[in-house]
Design a protein around this motif. Structure first.
Motif, PDB file in Angstrom:
ATOM      1  N   LEU A   1       8.184  -0.777  11.672  1.00  0.00           N
ATOM      2  CA  LEU A   1       9.554  -0.325  11.425  1.00  0.00           C
ATOM      3  C   LEU A   1      10.414  -0.493  12.673  1.00  0.00           C
ATOM      4  CD1 LEU A   1       8.810   2.881   9.310  1.00  0.00           C
ATOM      5  CD2 LEU A   1       9.382   0.576   8.496  1.00  0.00           C
ATOM      6  N   ARG A   2       9.826  -0.248  13.826  1.00  0.00           N
ATOM      7  CA  ARG A   2      10.568  -0.427  15.090  1.00  0.00           C
ATOM      8  C   ARG A   2      10.942  -1.887  15.318  1.00  0.00           C
ATOM      9  NH1 ARG A   2       8.675  -2.059  19.919  1.00  0.00           N
ATOM     10  NH2 ARG A   2       6.495  -1.731  19.305  1.00  0.00           N
ATOM     11  N   LEU A   3      10.068  -2.799  14.908  1.00  0.00           N
ATOM     12  CA  LEU A   3      10.301  -4.223  15.133  1.00  0.00           C
ATOM     13  C   LEU A   3      11.294  -4.814  14.142  1.00  0.00           C
ATOM     14  CD1 LEU A   3       6.602  -5.283  15.802  1.00  0.00           C
ATOM     15  CD2 LEU A   3       8.437  -5.118  17.489  1.00  0.00           C
ATOM     16  N   GLY A   4      11.614  -4.076  13.088  1.00  0.00           N
ATOM     17  CA  GLY A   4      12.640  -4.567  12.165  1.00  0.00           C
ATOM     18  C   GLY A   4      12.278  -4.527  10.698  1.00  0.00           C
ATOM     19  N   ALA A   5      11.063  -4.078  10.347  1.00  0.00           N
ATOM     20  CA  ALA A   5      10.693  -4.002   8.941  1.00  0.00           C
ATOM     21  C   ALA A   5      11.453  -2.874   8.251  1.00  0.00           C
ATOM     22  CB  ALA A   5       9.194  -3.779   8.793  1.00  0.00           C
ATOM     23  N   ASP A   6      11.799  -3.120   7.000  1.00  0.00           N
ATOM     24  CA  ASP A   6      12.436  -2.085   6.175  1.00  0.00           C
ATOM     25  C   ASP A   6      11.403  -1.279   5.408  1.00  0.00           C
ATOM     26  OD1 ASP A   6      15.424  -2.880   6.409  1.00  0.00           O
ATOM     27  OD2 ASP A   6      14.435  -4.768   5.912  1.00  0.00           O
ATOM     28  N   HIS A   7      10.258  -1.922   5.114  1.00  0.00           N
ATOM     29  CA  HIS A   7       9.197  -1.272   4.340  1.00  0.00           C
ATOM     30  C   HIS A   7       7.846  -1.677   4.918  1.00  0.00           C
ATOM     31  CE1 HIS A   7      12.516  -0.870   1.482  1.00  0.00           C
ATOM     32  NE2 HIS A   7      12.631  -2.190   1.500  1.00  0.00           N
ATOM     33  N   TYR A   8       6.851  -0.822   4.693  1.00  0.00           N
ATOM     34  CA  TYR A   8       5.510  -1.088   5.224  1.00  0.00           C
ATOM     35  C   TYR A   8       4.489  -0.565   4.234  1.00  0.00           C
ATOM     36  CZ  TYR A   8       2.274  -1.950   9.131  1.00  0.00           C
ATOM     37  OH  TYR A   8       1.297  -2.462   9.959  1.00  0.00           O
ATOM     38  N   TYR A   9       3.611  -1.444   3.759  1.00  0.00           N
ATOM     39  CA  TYR A   9       2.632  -1.063   2.748  1.00  0.00           C
ATOM     40  C   TYR A   9       1.225  -1.453   3.177  1.00  0.00           C
ATOM     41  CZ  TYR A   9       6.536  -0.476  -0.550  1.00  0.00           C
ATOM     42  OH  TYR A   9       7.678  -0.067  -1.179  1.00  0.00           O
ATOM     43  N   SER A  10       0.256  -0.695   2.675  1.00  0.00           N
ATOM     44  CA  SER A  10      -1.152  -0.999   2.914  1.00  0.00           C
ATOM     45  C   SER A  10      -1.692  -1.855   1.777  1.00  0.00           C
ATOM     46  CB  SER A  10      -1.965   0.293   3.015  1.00  0.00           C
ATOM     47  OG  SER A  10      -3.352   0.013   2.985  1.00  0.00           O
ATOM     48  N   THR A  11      -2.320  -2.977   2.124  1.00  0.00           N
ATOM     49  CA  THR A  11      -2.891  -3.852   1.095  1.00  0.00           C
ATOM     50  C   THR A  11      -4.262  -3.373   0.618  1.00  0.00           C
ATOM     51  OG1 THR A  11      -3.792  -5.294   2.837  1.00  0.00           O
ATOM     52  CG2 THR A  11      -1.635  -5.878   1.903  1.00  0.00           C
ATOM     53  N   SER A  12      -4.811  -2.377   1.279  1.00  0.00           N
ATOM     54  CA  SER A  12      -6.069  -1.799   0.806  1.00  0.00           C
ATOM     55  C   SER A  12      -5.840  -0.818  -0.348  1.00  0.00           C
ATOM     56  CB  SER A  12      -6.799  -1.092   1.951  1.00  0.00           C
ATOM     57  OG  SER A  12      -6.012  -0.049   2.481  1.00  0.00           O
ATOM     58  N   ASP A  13      -4.571  -0.530  -0.625  1.00  0.00           N
ATOM     59  CA  ASP A  13      -4.196   0.354  -1.722  1.00  0.00           C
ATOM     60  C   ASP A  13      -3.723  -0.506  -2.899  1.00  0.00           C
ATOM     61  OD1 ASP A  13      -3.167   2.221  -3.454  1.00  0.00           O
ATOM     62  OD2 ASP A  13      -1.888   3.223  -1.983  1.00  0.00           O
ATOM     63  N   ASP A  14      -4.447  -0.487  -4.003  1.00  0.00           N
ATOM     64  CA  ASP A  14      -4.090  -1.316  -5.158  1.00  0.00           C
ATOM     65  C   ASP A  14      -2.709  -0.971  -5.701  1.00  0.00           C
ATOM     66  OD1 ASP A  14      -6.401  -2.812  -5.127  1.00  0.00           O
ATOM     67  OD2 ASP A  14      -7.478  -1.501  -6.535  1.00  0.00           O
ATOM     68  N   ALA A  15      -2.255   0.239  -5.452  1.00  0.00           N
ATOM     69  CA  ALA A  15      -0.927   0.632  -5.929  1.00  0.00           C
ATOM     70  C   ALA A  15       0.174  -0.211  -5.298  1.00  0.00           C
ATOM     71  CB  ALA A  15      -0.683   2.111  -5.640  1.00  0.00           C
ATOM     72  N   THR A  16      -0.094  -0.730  -4.092  1.00  0.00           N
ATOM     73  CA  THR A  16       0.888  -1.586  -3.427  1.00  0.00           C
ATOM     74  C   THR A  16       1.212  -2.794  -4.289  1.00  0.00           C
ATOM     75  OG1 THR A  16       0.277  -0.930  -1.189  1.00  0.00           O
ATOM     76  CG2 THR A  16       1.232  -3.130  -1.446  1.00  0.00           C
ATOM     77  N   PHE A  17       0.182  -3.426  -4.859  1.00  0.00           N
ATOM     78  CA  PHE A  17       0.392  -4.640  -5.644  1.00  0.00           C
ATOM     79  C   PHE A  17       1.045  -4.326  -6.989  1.00  0.00           C
ATOM     80  CE2 PHE A  17      -2.814  -5.670  -2.529  1.00  0.00           C
ATOM     81  CZ  PHE A  17      -2.433  -6.926  -2.112  1.00  0.00           C
ATOM     82  N   GLU A  18       0.830  -3.138  -7.500  1.00  0.00           N
ATOM     83  CA  GLU A  18       1.509  -2.721  -8.729  1.00  0.00           C
ATOM     84  C   GLU A  18       2.974  -2.425  -8.443  1.00  0.00           C
ATOM     85  OE1 GLU A  18      -0.658   0.611 -10.228  1.00  0.00           O
ATOM     86  OE2 GLU A  18      -2.577  -0.461 -10.272  1.00  0.00           O
ATOM     87  N   GLN A  19       3.221  -1.724  -7.347  1.00  0.00           N
ATOM     88  CA  GLN A  19       4.581  -1.301  -7.027  1.00  0.00           C
ATOM     89  C   GLN A  19       5.484  -2.483  -6.678  1.00  0.00           C
ATOM     90  OE1 GLN A  19       4.628   1.827  -4.135  1.00  0.00           O
ATOM     91  NE2 GLN A  19       6.867   1.845  -3.903  1.00  0.00           N
ATOM     92  N   LEU A  20       4.924  -3.482  -6.013  1.00  0.00           N
ATOM     93  CA  LEU A  20       5.743  -4.601  -5.544  1.00  0.00           C
ATOM     94  C   LEU A  20       5.673  -5.825  -6.447  1.00  0.00           C
ATOM     95  CD1 LEU A  20       4.995  -4.500  -1.695  1.00  0.00           C
ATOM     96  CD2 LEU A  20       6.910  -3.486  -2.931  1.00  0.00           C
ATOM     97  N   ALA A  21       4.981  -5.739  -7.550  1.00  0.00           N
ATOM     98  CA  ALA A  21       4.795  -6.901  -8.430  1.00  0.00           C
ATOM     99  C   ALA A  21       6.137  -7.523  -8.819  1.00  0.00           C
ATOM    100  CB  ALA A  21       4.032  -6.494  -9.684  1.00  0.00           C
ATOM    101  N   GLY A  22       6.220  -8.841  -8.648  1.00  0.00           N
ATOM    102  CA  GLY A  22       7.403  -9.587  -9.068  1.00  0.00           C
ATOM    103  C   GLY A  22       8.673  -9.277  -8.304  1.00  0.00           C
ATOM    104  N   SER A  23       8.558  -8.762  -7.074  1.00  0.00           N
ATOM    105  CA  SER A  23       9.758  -8.294  -6.374  1.00  0.00           C
ATOM    106  C   SER A  23      10.170  -9.123  -5.162  1.00  0.00           C
ATOM    107  CB  SER A  23       9.550  -6.847  -5.916  1.00  0.00           C
ATOM    108  OG  SER A  23       8.563  -6.768  -4.895  1.00  0.00           O
TER     109      SER A  23
END
Length: 350
Positions: free
Chosen positions: A219-241
């Motif tokens: 976030l300090r370097l400029g990211a707006d969002h940060y997600y863990s790829t070890s959490d399957d919910a990440t791929f559901e939440q960001l699908a097609g986005s």
């Protein structure tokens, strides 16, 4: 011009997988179009480790790695017009190309049809092995020498010659900018620069990392969002986005899961290069008219553009400065993801 070959100190791997040790190498004489550079700093790239350990195929040994080089011009050849003694300069991943093919003429020397000549682990046009930046001096044709803008200190500029251009090139080519949602896979040496550059280009930036332990940094370097790829919910939440995903990791990924993150016409671009083959189900591409692509470094003109862009936006690399006798330890720490975010060798310690 220096008419004789030069013996200069360097750190080299004597054989594949062997620890790097201090040695002496021979540099060619300074030719009419050459620049002699006093190396001040050299970044450690993961690809240095791949090649020093024969991860990408059989190497040329002894091998002096290093293609993130920042230094000062010590001497110029008689025909050199772009540089003067004392200029701040850089050298990246290549030091020559055929200069005659369609790609070279288009400023895409990195995709030279004959194969560009790499800064190390290659043979030059005279059949001599090339040696990289883990040394005190290097001789390079002025056509493959970059000018480092005054707005960048040499130590934080060195990693831009690979990590910077390797991420800038695909971000520019796939039009990262305002209104685009860009994700960066991995927050390491390449990934942290991808985040900085994509943010400066105006894109909405997401980091996809194995864990959240570097979230504050991202976030300090400029990211707006940060997600863990070890959490399957990440791929559901960001699908097609996402419009663009740039993968900087050098390990195989479950590509079908990552391709599912893309919008229609989105692109997944690999800049990290795993040693192992990867696989995917082609329906992951077909059903969304998605693209799976790769990208190398940039050409000389684009690399200079990147350096100027980074200077304009204050985008130096985040570095840990080390002495040459710490190189082997640094290699192990890179493999353990224990660096934030690029090791840079002080060439004065070689």
């Amino acid at each position: 011009m220096t008419a004789q070959t030069m013996n200069v100190p360097a750190y080299a791997a004597p054989a594949a997988g062997a620890p790097l040790a201090r040695t002496t190498i021979e540099r060619r004489p300074v030719g009419a179009s050459d620049v002699l550079i006093d190396v001040k700093y050299a970044g450690i790239c993961h690809s240095d480790i791949h090649q020093a350990r024969d991860g990408w195929g059989e190497g040329i040994f002894p091998m002096v790695p290093g293609h993130e080089i920042a230094g000062v011009v010590a001497e110029v050849g008689a025909d050199v017009t772009r540089f003067n003694v004392g200029d701040r300069v850089g050298v990246g991943c290549m030091v020559d190309s055929c200069r005659e093919c369609e790609n070279c003429k288009a400023g895409l020397e990195q995709y030279c049809a004959q194969g560009n000549i790499q800064t190390y682990n290659a043979l030059d046009k005279e059949g001599r092995p090339t040696y990289g930046g883990y040394s005190t001096r290097i001789v390079v044709d002025e056509a493959f020498t970059l000018r480092i803008p005054d707005g960048l200190s040499l130590d934080v500029a060195a990693p831009l010659l690979c990590a910077g251009i390797t991420t800038y090139s695909p971000l520019a080519h796939w039009n990262a900018g305002p209104g685009k949602k860009v994700a960066v896979v991995g927050l390491g040496g390449l990934g942290h620069m991808a985040v900085k550059i994509a943010h400066a280009m105006g894109a909405e930036v997401t980091v996809l990392s194995q864990s959240l332990r570097k979230k504050d940094d991202g976030l300090r370097l400029g990211a707006d969002h940060y997600y863990s790829t070890s959490d399957d919910a990440t791929f559901e939440q960001l699908a097609g986005s996402l419009d663009l995903v740039v993968s900087t990791v050098s390990a195989p990924l479950p590509l079908d899961k990552y391709l599912g993150l893309l919008k229609t016409d989105g692109a997944f671009v690999n800049v990290g290069a795993p040693e192992e083959p990867v696989s995917l189900n082609l329906f992951s591409l077909i059903l969304g008219r998605r693209s799976l692509a790769g990208s190398g470094i940039g050409g000389i003109q684009e690399t200079q553009e990147m350096l100027d862009f980074c200077a304009e936006h204050g985008l130096g690399a985040e570095i840990e400065l080390i002495s040459a006798d710490q190189i082997n330890e640094a290699y192990e720490r890179v493999l353990a993801s224990d660096v934030r975010y690029r090791f840079v060798i002080d060439a004065g310690t070689i």
